[in-house]
Design an enzyme around this catalytic site. Structure first.
Site, PDB file in Angstrom:
ATOM      1  N   ASP A   1      11.026  -2.612  -3.294  1.00 16.57           N
ATOM      2  CA  ASP A   1       9.579  -2.507  -3.497  1.00 16.57           C
ATOM      3  C   ASP A   1       9.057  -1.099  -3.192  1.00 16.57           C
ATOM      4  OD1 ASP A   1       6.817  -3.713  -3.674  1.00 16.57           O
ATOM      5  OD2 ASP A   1       6.785  -3.216  -1.539  1.00 16.57           O
TER       6      ASP A   1
ATOM      7  N   GLU B   1      15.876 -10.553   3.038  1.00 15.69           N
ATOM      8  CA  GLU B   1      15.014  -9.738   2.184  1.00 15.69           C
ATOM      9  C   GLU B   1      15.533  -8.313   2.012  1.00 15.69           C
ATOM     10  OE1 GLU B   1      11.383  -8.118   3.680  1.00 15.69           O
ATOM     11  OE2 GLU B   1      10.449  -8.036   1.703  1.00 15.69           O
TER      12      GLU B   1
ATOM     13  N   SER C   1       2.987  -8.992  -1.427  1.00 12.36           N
ATOM     14  CA  SER C   1       4.170  -9.617  -0.813  1.00 12.36           C
ATOM     15  C   SER C   1       3.800 -10.737   0.147  1.00 12.36           C
ATOM     16  CB  SER C   1       4.991  -8.567  -0.062  1.00 12.36           C
ATOM     17  OG  SER C   1       5.538  -7.663  -0.975  1.00 12.36           O
TER      18      SER C   1
ATOM     19  N   ASP D   1       9.337 -11.608  -5.046  1.00 14.72           N
ATOM     20  CA  ASP D   1       7.937 -12.023  -4.919  1.00 14.72           C
ATOM     21  C   ASP D   1       7.095 -11.532  -6.094  1.00 14.72           C
ATOM     22  OD1 ASP D   1       8.443  -9.430  -4.089  1.00 14.72           O
ATOM     23  OD2 ASP D   1       7.383  -9.616  -2.175  1.00 14.72           O
ATOM     24  N   HIS D   2       7.481 -10.366  -6.647  1.00 16.79           N
ATOM     25  CA  HIS D   2       6.753  -9.734  -7.746  1.00 16.79           C
ATOM     26  C   HIS D   2       7.545  -8.512  -8.186  1.00 16.79           C
ATOM     27  CE1 HIS D   2       5.804  -6.615  -4.875  1.00 16.79           C
ATOM     28  NE2 HIS D   2       5.429  -7.565  -4.029  1.00 16.79           N
TER      29      HIS D   2
ATOM     30  N   ASP E   1      12.412  -7.725  -2.708  1.00 13.30           N
ATOM     31  CA  ASP E   1      10.970  -7.428  -2.814  1.00 13.30           C
ATOM     32  C   ASP E   1      10.718  -6.435  -3.949  1.00 13.30           C
ATOM     33  OD1 ASP E   1       8.210  -6.539  -2.194  1.00 13.30           O
ATOM     34  OD2 ASP E   1       8.527  -7.721  -0.392  1.00 13.30           O
TER      35      ASP E   1
ATOM     36  N   HIS F   1       6.995   1.530  -5.407  1.00 14.65           N
ATOM     37  CA  HIS F   1       5.691   2.113  -5.052  1.00 14.65           C
ATOM     38  C   HIS F   1       5.720   3.636  -5.126  1.00 14.65           C
ATOM     39  CE1 HIS F   1       3.274  -1.321  -3.875  1.00 14.65           C
ATOM     40  NE2 HIS F   1       4.263  -1.812  -3.171  1.00 14.65           N
TER      41      HIS F   1
HETATM   42 ZN   LIG Z   1       4.748  -3.868  -2.601  1.00 17.52          ZN
END
Ligand SMILES: [Zn+2]
Length: 363
Positions: A251, A246, A79, A293-294, A38, A255
Site C-alpha cells: 500500500d 498483512e 484500510s 482491502d483495496h 494491503d 501511495h
Molecule cells: Zn492506503
C-alpha cells in the site's frame, strides 16, 4: 446375479457415503490463514508474474473470486473500513476500527475463533496498532488513536502478534506501561529480534518503534519467518487456529507511486504466501485465503507507448481506487470464495466454516 447387483448397490452406497464424508470434511477447515496484501489490486498481483524471480505463489490457488470494497459511507474504502469488513463482517465508515457506523464495537473473528477454543495470531509489516491488524483486536472510532488501540491488545483474545509499534506500549504519554500489562496478561514480550522458537506462552513480538523497515531497508525475511514461527506456535493448539498476516507496505509503495517499493513488498508477500501454502500442503485441514482491502495507486502495467515488448509501471493516483479485488483460496471450503461478492462476506464465509466445525466435530 443377484449378489452382483447387491455388490454394485453396496459399492454405490459406500462411494456415496465416502463422498458425502469427504464433502463434509472439505467444508470444515481446522485452521484458517488469512493473508492481506494491503493495497494489492490485480495489477499488483500481476507484477509478481513479471518482476518476481520465481513462479508466483498466487498461481498455486485453484479457487478465485472478486470482492467489492466500498465502505458504508464512501465509494473508495480505506484500510480501517476494509479490515473491519474482514474482521467483523460489517461495512463501516472509513477510519473505523472494529466499530459499526454508530461507533458501537462489533465482535471480531479473533473472538469467534477463540470462543471455539482456537488459537489466534496477527502479523504485520506495519505497526501492530495500524488500521489492518488493529481491526482484528480493537474497537476504536478512529484509526488515528494509536495509543488507545494499543490498550486493547493485552486483554484481547490474540495469542500471537508480530510487527512494529513498540512505542505505543512502552513510551506512552499517559504513563501506562503496556509491556507490563502484556506480561500480566500472560504474554512473553520480545523486542530485539524474531525468536527462532517460542514457549507455550502468548507471544507479543514488537520489533520496531513504529512500522517495520521497508524491504529495501533490510527488513529481510521478517514476514515469511514470522509467519512460519506463528504457524509453529499456533499449531500447539489441538483445536486449530486463525492467523491473519498483512503485507502492509504494498500500500505504501502505491501511495508513494514508487514501483520499486511496491514490487519489493509484493514479492516479500508472495514469498509469505508460499510459507502458508507449504504449511497447508502438510496440514490438509488448513484453509488459506489471500486478498486485499483495496487497490492503491491506480497501478497499471501499461505498454511503454507503442512498444509492446516493454511494460511501464504507472500510477493514476496517490490514493486508493475502487477497483474490484481478487480473492485466492485453497483448502477445505475454498470453493465458497469463488464468485463476486462484498468484502464483508469474507468474514461470513470464514465464520460459517467455524460454525460448521463446532456443529459437526465431536469435542
Ligand atoms: Zn492506503
Amino acid at each position: 446375479m443377484k449378489i452382483k447387483i447387491k455388490n454394485i448397490l453396496l459399492g454405490c452406497c459406500l462411494a456415496a457415503s465416502a463422498m458425502s464424508y469427504a464433502q463434509k470434511e472439505e467444508a470444515q477447515p481446522k485452521n484458517i490463514i488469512l493473508l492481506i496484501g494491503d493495497g494489492m489490486g490485480l495489477s499488483q498481483v500481476s507484477a509478481a508474474q513479471f518482476y518476481g524471480e520465481n513462479k508466483p505463489n498466487f498461481e498455486r490457488f485453484n479457487n478465485i473470486g472478486l470482492i467489492k470494497t466500498s465502505s458504508a459511507h464512501q465509494l473508495v474504502t480505506d484500510s480501517a473500513a476494509g479490515a473491519t469488513a474482514f474482521a467483523c463482517g460489517i461495512k463501516s465508515y472509513n477510519g473505523a476500527i472494529g466499530v459499526d457506523v454508530d461507533k458501537n464495537p462489533v465482535r471480531n473473528i479473533v473472538d469467534y475463533a477463540s470462543n471455539k477454543g482456537m488459537a489466534t495470531g496477527l502479523i504485520s509489516t506495519s505497526s501492530i496498532v495500524h488500521a489492518t491488524p488493529a481491526s482484528f483486536f480493537a474497537h476504536v472510532d478512529s484509526r488515528r488513536k494509536y495509543p488507545e488501540i494499543a490498550t486493547y491488545l493485552p486483554t484481547s483474545e490474540v495469542d500471537f502478534v508480530a510487527g512494529g509499534g513498540l512505542q505505543f506500549f512502552d513510551r506512552r504519554e499517559d504513563g501506562k506501561d503496556l509491556i507490563k500489562t502484556l506480561k500480566e496478561n500472560g504474554f512473553e514480550v520480545t523486542t530485539e529480534k524474531l525468536p527462532s522458537i517460542t514457549s507455550t506462552k502468548k507471544q507479543a513480538i514488537l520489533l520496531a518503534d513504529d512500522a517495520m523497515p521497508k524491504m529495501s531497508e533490510n527488513r529481510g525475511d521478517f514476514l515469511p519467518e514470522a509467519t512460519a514461527l506463528a504457524l509453529d506456535h499456533l499449531s500447539q493448539n489441538k483445536n486449530g487456529f486463525f492467523l491473519m498476516v498483512e503485507g502492509s507496505q504494498i500500500d505504501w509503495g502505491g501511495h508513494n507511486n514508487d514501483a520499486d517499493y511496491l514490487v519489493s513488498e509484493l514479492i516479500d508477500f508472495d514469498k509469505t504466501i508460499g510459507v502458508a501454502l507449504d504449511y497447508a500442503k502438510k496440514h490438509k485441514n488448513t484453509l488459506v485465503i489471500v486478498t486485499a482491502d483495496h487497490e492503491t495507486g491506480g497501478f497499471t502495467l501499461a505498454a511503454e507507448g507503442t512498444n509492446y515488448h516493454k511494460i511501464k509501471m504507472e500510477f493514476s493516483t496517490g490514493g486508493h481506487s475502487a477497483t474490484m479485488i481478487p480473492v485466492f483460496a485453497k483448502g477445505p471450503g475454498a470453493e465458497k470464495f469463488r464468485g463476486i461478492y462484498e468484502n464483508n462476506d469474507i468474514f461470513t464465509k470464514m465464520v460459517s466454516s467455524l460454525n460448521k466445525k463446532e456443529k459437526n466435530q465431536p469435542k
